[in-house]
Write an enzyme that holds these catalytic residues in place. Structure first.
Site, PDB file in Angstrom:
ATOM      1  CB  CYS A 175       1.482   3.912  -1.047  1.00  0.00           C
ATOM      2  SG  CYS A 175       1.788   2.580  -2.210  1.00  0.00           S
ATOM      3  CB  CYS A 215       2.931  -0.607 -14.107  1.00  0.00           C
ATOM      4  SG  CYS A 215       3.266  -0.011 -12.453  1.00  0.00           S
ATOM      5  CB  CYS A 261       5.847  -1.607  -0.415  1.00  0.00           C
ATOM      6  SG  CYS A 261       7.174  -0.388  -0.635  1.00  0.00           S
ATOM      7  CB  CYS A 269       1.158   0.375  -6.959  1.00  0.00           C
ATOM      8  SG  CYS A 269       1.714   1.689  -5.922  1.00  0.00           S
ATOM      9  CD  GLU A 293      -2.512  -4.737  -7.203  1.00  0.00           C
ATOM     10  OE1 GLU A 293      -2.403  -3.631  -7.771  1.00  0.00           O
ATOM     11  OE2 GLU A 293      -3.078  -4.905  -6.127  1.00  0.00           O
ATOM     12  CB  CYS A 319       4.630   6.105   0.846  1.00  0.00           C
ATOM     13  SG  CYS A 319       6.363   6.013   0.349  1.00  0.00           S
TER      14      CYS A 319
HETATM   15  N1  SAH Z   1       8.575   2.166  -4.223  1.00  0.00           N
HETATM   16  C1  SAH Z   1       8.756   2.845  -5.467  1.00  0.00           C
HETATM   17  C2  SAH Z   1       7.946   2.300  -6.628  1.00  0.00           C
HETATM   18  C3  SAH Z   1       6.520   1.896  -6.380  1.00  0.00           C
HETATM   19  S1  SAH Z   1       5.339   3.195  -6.155  1.00  0.00           S
HETATM   20  C4  SAH Z   1       8.531   4.328  -5.295  1.00  0.00           C
HETATM   21  O1  SAH Z   1       8.246   4.766  -4.178  1.00  0.00           O
HETATM   22  O2  SAH Z   1       8.723   5.057  -6.251  1.00  0.00           O
HETATM   23  C5  SAH Z   1       5.220   3.954  -7.724  1.00  0.00           C
HETATM   24  C6  SAH Z   1       4.650   5.346  -7.696  1.00  0.00           C
HETATM   25  O3  SAH Z   1       3.239   5.320  -7.441  1.00  0.00           O
HETATM   26  C7  SAH Z   1       5.274   6.201  -6.601  1.00  0.00           C
HETATM   27  O4  SAH Z   1       5.593   7.474  -7.079  1.00  0.00           O
HETATM   28  C8  SAH Z   1       4.150   6.247  -5.595  1.00  0.00           C
HETATM   29  O5  SAH Z   1       4.292   7.321  -4.748  1.00  0.00           O
HETATM   30  C9  SAH Z   1       2.918   6.296  -6.472  1.00  0.00           C
HETATM   31  N2  SAH Z   1       1.673   5.971  -5.766  1.00  0.00           N
HETATM   32  C10 SAH Z   1       1.495   5.037  -4.828  1.00  0.00           C
HETATM   33  N3  SAH Z   1       0.213   5.037  -4.382  1.00  0.00           N
HETATM   34  C11 SAH Z   1      -0.435   6.018  -5.056  1.00  0.00           C
HETATM   35  C12 SAH Z   1      -1.771   6.530  -5.016  1.00  0.00           C
HETATM   36  N4  SAH Z   1      -2.681   6.020  -4.229  1.00  0.00           N
HETATM   37  N5  SAH Z   1      -2.069   7.558  -5.860  1.00  0.00           N
HETATM   38  C13 SAH Z   1      -1.133   8.069  -6.678  1.00  0.00           C
HETATM   39  N6  SAH Z   1       0.144   7.621  -6.748  1.00  0.00           N
HETATM   40  C14 SAH Z   1       0.501   6.612  -5.946  1.00  0.00           C
END
Ligand code: SAH
Length: 393
Positions: free
Chosen positions: A140, A126, A133, A356, A113, A137
């Site tokens: 996510c 973005c 990934c 994301c 995306e 986390c």
């Molecule tokens: N892997 C990298 C970049 C991709 S995620 C990283 O971890 O920074 C980009 C940002 O979006 C990160 O800060 C991540 O924690 C946040 N993010 C992911 N899923 C989310 C969600 N459901 N709600 C809010 N922020 C989210």
């Protein structure tokens, strides 16, 4: 403001198997032009200008190239290798593309995306760096099925070009955030050359100051990024102020630890002079307590840093909740009282699953052809069905 809608975009153009011109380095492009096609070197710059400044989407449009060269380029290379599976427009002007790239090696086709965010004069893309990934986390959507593969340079650039094509001719992209799917520091080999093109004058001409690389926090790769010498902005997804809490939210933390990440971040700040950004997704009842705020203030106070608070954007099937406005304000206050500079990120594109990895999951089960047909039948620009996600689920 426009209604959230589902708009077909180049539906039907199947992915091609010719290599992408965008995947060749400058040296490779020049070598092909001079040695294979018998052309002068300066043709490379002409082509680059057509692609990045004049938004050409195929070689046939490059009218100041000799006809025979245009034909040869078209026979041997493609520009885009992906197919736009879905294009969504949010009520707030945010647009999102779901792109499918063809199979590579043992990996099947992969969907990623990319998002266009409109904020006053800013036009931010973005960008995704991987299919899926591997960081895992817990909140996510991108990492729910792990990582399939890293994207190639041309696949990263294609996102930028396709998003640029959504802008009217008098607008251009002003900012890039590597905050889409994937961990950009786990794919620096492809991300860096793509950003090199994005930041060059003949490319998109976006200053490194306006390019942010967001990472889960991989100290060795932060040092590698530093060694490249380009002064990009670094954003670290912290999400917790102590190892005990971070280990629960960010699985990679137990092998790395916050101390090593902060040391790498401090080195980055010292050498680049760039103010650091820390991202903190607020998960109700998990990391939004006053105790966590106090610990976070302790960690960040005295550092020239910006804290980006991001209220959790719910992901279907995950147990986390968005904290209340009061909880966010209380958390923020503790930090501001201790001198930390805090921004609370405005949610964009909520109605199109713009966090994301979300869109990809929602449409995962739907085959491209039938979707494309349904969208095409609805007609360009029309609201296919209920604006939110009815047609996708
Ligand atoms: N892997 C990298 C970049 C991709 S995620 C990283 O971890 O920074 C980009 C940002 O979006 C990160 O800060 C991540 O924690 C946040 N993010 C992911 N899923 C989310 C969600 N459901 N709600 C809010 N922020 C989210």
């Amino acid at each position: 403001m426009q209604q959230a809608s589902l708009v077909p975009l180049t539906v039907g153009a199947p992915p091609v198997s010719r290599p992408s011109w965008l995947g060749l380095s400058q040296a490779e492009q020049e070598r092909w032009l001079t040695e294979t096609a018998g052309q002068p070197k300066f043709r490379r710059k002409q082509i680059e200008k057509w692609i990045f400044q004049q938004r050409a989407s195929d070689f046939g449009q490059m009218t100041d190239l000799p006809q025979a060269l245009r034909e040869r380029l078209a026979a041997e290379f493609s520009l885009f290798t992906g197919q736009v599976v879905k294009h969504q427009v949010s009520r707030d002007g945010t647009e999102k593309l779901l792109i499918e790239y063809p199979a590579v090696g043992r990996h099947g086709p992969g969907r990623i995306e990319c998002v266009l965010i409109r904020e006053k004069l800013r036009r931010t893309i973005c960008v995704s760096s991987q299919v899926g990934c591997g960081m895992g986390c817990v909140f996510c959507a991108s990492g729910l099925d792990g990582v399939d593969r890293s994207l190639q340079v041309n696949e990263i650039l294609e996102q930028m070009l396709r998003i640029t094509a959504l802008l009217p001719p008098d607008e251009r992209l002003s900012h890039i955030v590597m905050m889409g799917m994937g961990e950009p520091l786990a794919n620096l080999g492809q991300v860096l050359p793509a950003l090199e093109v994005a930041s060059s004058d003949l490319g998109l001409g976006i200053s490194p100051r306006r390019i942010t690389i967001s990472t889960v926090g991989l100290p060795k790769s932060i040092d590698r990024l530093l060694a490249v010498g380009k002064r990009y902005q670094l954003a670290i997804s912290l999400h917790a102020p102590t190892d005990a809490l971070r280990n629960q939210i960010v699985p990679t933390n137990d092998k790395v630890g916050i101390a090593a990440i902060m040391e790498a971040a401090d080195r980055f700040k010292a050498e680049t002079g760039r103010r650091l950004t820390f991202e903190y997704v607020l998960l109700g009842g998990v990391n939004d307590t006053l105790e966590a705020a106090e610990d976070l203030a302790e960690l960040l106070a005295g550092r020239d840093a910006l804290l980006n608070l991001i209220p959790y954007n719910p992901v279907a099937g995950l147990p986390y909740v968005t904290p209340s406005g009061t909880a966010v304000a209380r958390f923020r206050q503790v930090l501001e009282d201790r001198g930390v500079v805090v921004k609370c990120r405005q949610r964009k594109g909520d109605d199109i699953d713009a966090a994301c990895g979300q869109l990809r999951r929602v449409v995962a089960a739907a085959p491209i052809d039938s979707e494309g047909a349904a969208l095409a039948a609805a007609g360009p620009g029309s609201v296919a069905v209920d604006p939110d996600r009815a047609p996708l689920s």
